[in-house]
Design an enzyme around this catalytic site. Structure first.
Site, PDB file in Angstrom:
ATOM      1  N   TRP A  24       0.910  -0.980   0.172  1.00 27.34           N
ATOM      2  CA  TRP A  24      -0.419  -0.012   0.039  1.00 27.34           C
ATOM      3  C   TRP A  24       0.738   1.368   0.112  1.00 27.34           C
ATOM      4  CZ3 TRP A  24      -2.875   2.815   3.968  1.00 27.34           C
ATOM      5  CH2 TRP A  24      -1.962   3.078   5.700  1.00 27.34           C
TER       6      TRP A  24
ATOM      7  N   ARG B  92       0.571 -12.826   3.736  1.00 25.30           N
ATOM      8  CA  ARG B  92      -0.744 -12.332   4.351  1.00 25.30           C
ATOM      9  C   ARG B  92      -0.082 -10.351   2.947  1.00 25.30           C
ATOM     10  NH1 ARG B  92       2.633 -10.738   8.500  1.00 25.30           N
ATOM     11  NH2 ARG B  92       4.160  -9.201   8.593  1.00 25.30           N
TER      12      ARG B  92
ATOM     13  N   GLN C  50      -1.753  -6.618   1.831  1.00 25.10           N
ATOM     14  CA  GLN C  50      -2.285  -5.172   2.526  1.00 25.10           C
ATOM     15  C   GLN C  50      -3.515  -4.563   2.156  1.00 25.10           C
ATOM     16  OE1 GLN C  50       1.528  -2.922   2.631  1.00 25.10           O
ATOM     17  NE2 GLN C  50       1.193  -3.434   5.101  1.00 25.10           N
TER      18      GLN C  50
ATOM     19  N   ASP D 144       0.011  -0.985  12.909  1.00 22.66           N
ATOM     20  CA  ASP D 144       0.691  -2.050  13.821  1.00 22.66           C
ATOM     21  C   ASP D 144       1.222  -1.230  14.098  1.00 22.66           C
ATOM     22  OD1 ASP D 144       1.890  -2.613  10.887  1.00 22.66           O
ATOM     23  OD2 ASP D 144       3.391  -3.756  11.400  1.00 22.66           O
TER      24      ASP D 144
ATOM     25  N   GLU E  86       9.335   9.013   8.436  1.00 23.27           N
ATOM     26  CA  GLU E  86       7.491   7.701   7.420  1.00 23.27           C
ATOM     27  C   GLU E  86       6.649   8.913   8.823  1.00 23.27           C
ATOM     28  OE1 GLU E  86       6.833   3.376   9.585  1.00 23.27           O
ATOM     29  OE2 GLU E  86       8.314   4.932  10.191  1.00 23.27           O
TER      30      GLU E  86
ATOM     31  N   GLU F 226       7.193  -0.283  17.547  1.00 25.07           N
ATOM     32  CA  GLU F 226       8.417  -1.587  17.299  1.00 25.07           C
ATOM     33  C   GLU F 226      10.288  -1.220  16.881  1.00 25.07           C
ATOM     34  OE1 GLU F 226       5.381  -5.242  17.245  1.00 25.07           O
ATOM     35  OE2 GLU F 226       6.466  -4.346  15.205  1.00 25.07           O
TER      36      GLU F 226
END
Length: 528
Positions: free
Chosen positions: A144, A190, A192, A296, A480, A495
């Site tokens: 994404w 997985r 996104q 997340d 970011e 994290e």
């Protein structure tokens, strides 16, 4: 003899191809756990991205021979057998005096990667065409992220690169049936948020509707991935990414095929699981599903306690995911319309109409005047308001009245000095207050513009650009994520440390500056 010789010559290639599909934990059983739990590297992502200096078989044989010998040092062993990766932007020095636009223009080449040769055994899944990575610890393509990066590439007229990135995703869909989270073996369980249809639409804006038809097959395959198992569901049941609602309509949720700790965050997951009352496999699945969402982590996925231990991602029908799939259905309808296939065009239009009806029924909360996720297990809407609630405006599902109410909520509760909060909760998680992220600023601006909320859209845009510009002037970096409450502080939580680069920040910033015809001097004035 010739056949045996051919097999002998091909054997290393066969091993190499096989190894490229295995994750680091599968390649290095025992050694992997010791390295990650022992914190040989501060960031668990370092080891899973490391390049082995010899074959995994040779490394494991050496490990078996040496691990129990006197004086064995795991760190020295790892250093001898693996080459740690370097961050994309480690050696790059920005020229602040040249300005933001020049910085972004230069960063495209810093963050660009050529087509992967594929001869090395590592966790990297080779891609056949060039691509852009986000930056920092993110040394691979992300699904994404790439759409928001493409917004900037579009502004720079780099349509060939946009098409190459699209072709990489088409390749991944053809190979795996979906676009993985990123091109790493440990991401192959997985996806996104499904932005592929928006990416196709982006290229179609400059190259015409034939682009939509060209990518119809991968669009259909991605849709099949998200809808797999829908036909056999009973009301109130879920299977992988699909949930059958009480009304009989099918909506979607985030899902990961694995119920093990994430390899790139192994210590974090193993440690967190011990604090949860959930069975470990259930906890890991919920954590991984949140990673599939891109958020997340956030209290969006937690229960009323607001703690990670309560994470319940798979219990939630996310409003943003279903808006994205609505767009995919609309796009597929359009591809069939362009081919003159009225029956299939109508079929996908009806699917989109049914999804829209369900989103409005299950996700709109009259009390809060907000679009919220729906907990299909409890049969009630989540109580947490997040910026995911703007997606029905972005994709024009909301009624004009609902759009006005969402705009009022944005202005009253979410808008801060530097832009829009992600949620109203301060939890220490990176997708909560006081943090803000470029993709959600853009989706909010676009949604507001769709409903003629131009003044608020412009305010958000100017505050976001001003914050980005101010931080760049101070640090020489685009980041970011950002702290929009106290703009003198860095964003935090999560994290890993704050990363610079940064693909989607660059793309959104350039897009918004051009859309509102903002100069860097304008941004500096508005920030003061």
């Amino acid at each position: 003899m010739k056949r045996r010789l051919l097999l002998f010559l091909l054997f290393p290639l066969i091993i190499s191809v096989h190894a490229q599909q295995l994750t680091p934990r599968q390649l290095y059983p025992g050694l992997f756990e010791e390295v990650q739990l022992g914190r040989i590297y501060p960031d668990n992502k370092t080891f899973v991205d490391a390049l082995p200096k010899e074959s995994p078989e040779a490394i494991m044989q050496a490990y078996a021979q040496q691990k129990n010998t006197p004086g064995f040092q795991l760190k020295a062993f790892v250093d001898a057998h693996f080459l740690p990766p370097t961050a994309s932007t480690t050696l790059y020095q920005s020229n602040v005096a040249a300005g933001l636009r020049a910085h972004i223009d230069t960063l495209w080449s810093v963050l660009a990667r050529p087509a992967d040769a594929g001869e090395q055994i590592s966790s990297l899944v080779p891609l056949p065409h060039p691509y852009i990575v986000p930056g920092g610890r993110f040394r691979e393509v992300y699904y994404w992220d790439s759409y928001f990066t493409m917004l900037g590439l579009q502004e720079d007229g780099q349509f060939a690169l946009i098409r190459q990135i699209l072709n990489n995703f088409s390749y991944l869909i053809g190979k795996y049936g979906f676009v993985p989270n990123g091109n790493r073996t440990y991401y192959l369980t997985r996806s996104q948020p499904p932005f592929f249809s928006l990416m196709v639409g982006l290229l179609a804006q400059s190259q015409g509707d034939t682009v939509l038809v060209r990518y119809q097959e991968p669009l259909l395959r991605e849709y099949a991935y998200w809808m797999a198992g829908a036909d056999s569901l009973a009301v109130g049941q879920a299977d992988r990414t699909v949930v059958k609602m009480p009304s009989g309509q099918v909506l979607n949720r985030y899902w990961d095929a694995s119920d093990q700790p994430r390899e790139e965050s192994y210590v974090e997951d193993v440690t967190a699981a011990k604090l949860s009352s959930q069975p470990a496999a259930t906890f890991y699945r919920n954590v991984r599903a949140a990673a599939a969402s891109g958020w997340d982590f956030s209290t969006r996925w937690f229960d009323e306690s607001g703690k990670l231990a309560s994470i319940q991602t798979t219990n939630l029908v996310p409003v943003d995911l279903n808006c994205l799939l609505y767009n995919l259905e609309k796009t597929l309808s359009r591809t069939y319309e362009l081919q003159g296939n009225a029956e299939q065009a109508r079929s996908y239009q009806e699917k989109a109409a049914g999804r829209k009806e369900a989103i409005l029924a299950y996700c709109w909360d009259k009390k809060t005047s907000w679009f919220q996720d729906y907990n299909w297990v409890l049969g009630q809407r989540s109580t947490i308001r997040t910026l995911a609630g703007v997606f029905p405006l972005t994709f024009e599902l909301a009624t004009p009245k609902q759009a006005r109410q969402v705009a009022a909520g944005l202005k009253k509760d979410f808008l801060k000095q530097g832009g829009l909060l992600t949620t109203l909760n301060t939890s220490g998680q990176q997708w909560d207050a006081p943090n803000a992220w470029a993709p959600l600023q853009y989706m909010s601006i676009r949604g507001l513009e769709n409903y003629r909320q131009k003044e608020l859209a412009s305010t958000i845009a100017s505050r976001w650009v001003a914050l980005n510009s101010n931080v760049f002037q101070q640090t020489g970096k685009l980041l970011e994520k950002y702290n929009v409450v106290n703009t003198t502080l860095e964003a935090g939580g999560g994290e890993y440390p704050l990363q610079d680069g940064f693909g989607w920040t660059n793309g959104v910033l350039l897009k918004v500056m051009n859309q509102y015809k903002m100069t860097e001097k304008d941004a500096a004035r508005k920030f003061r």
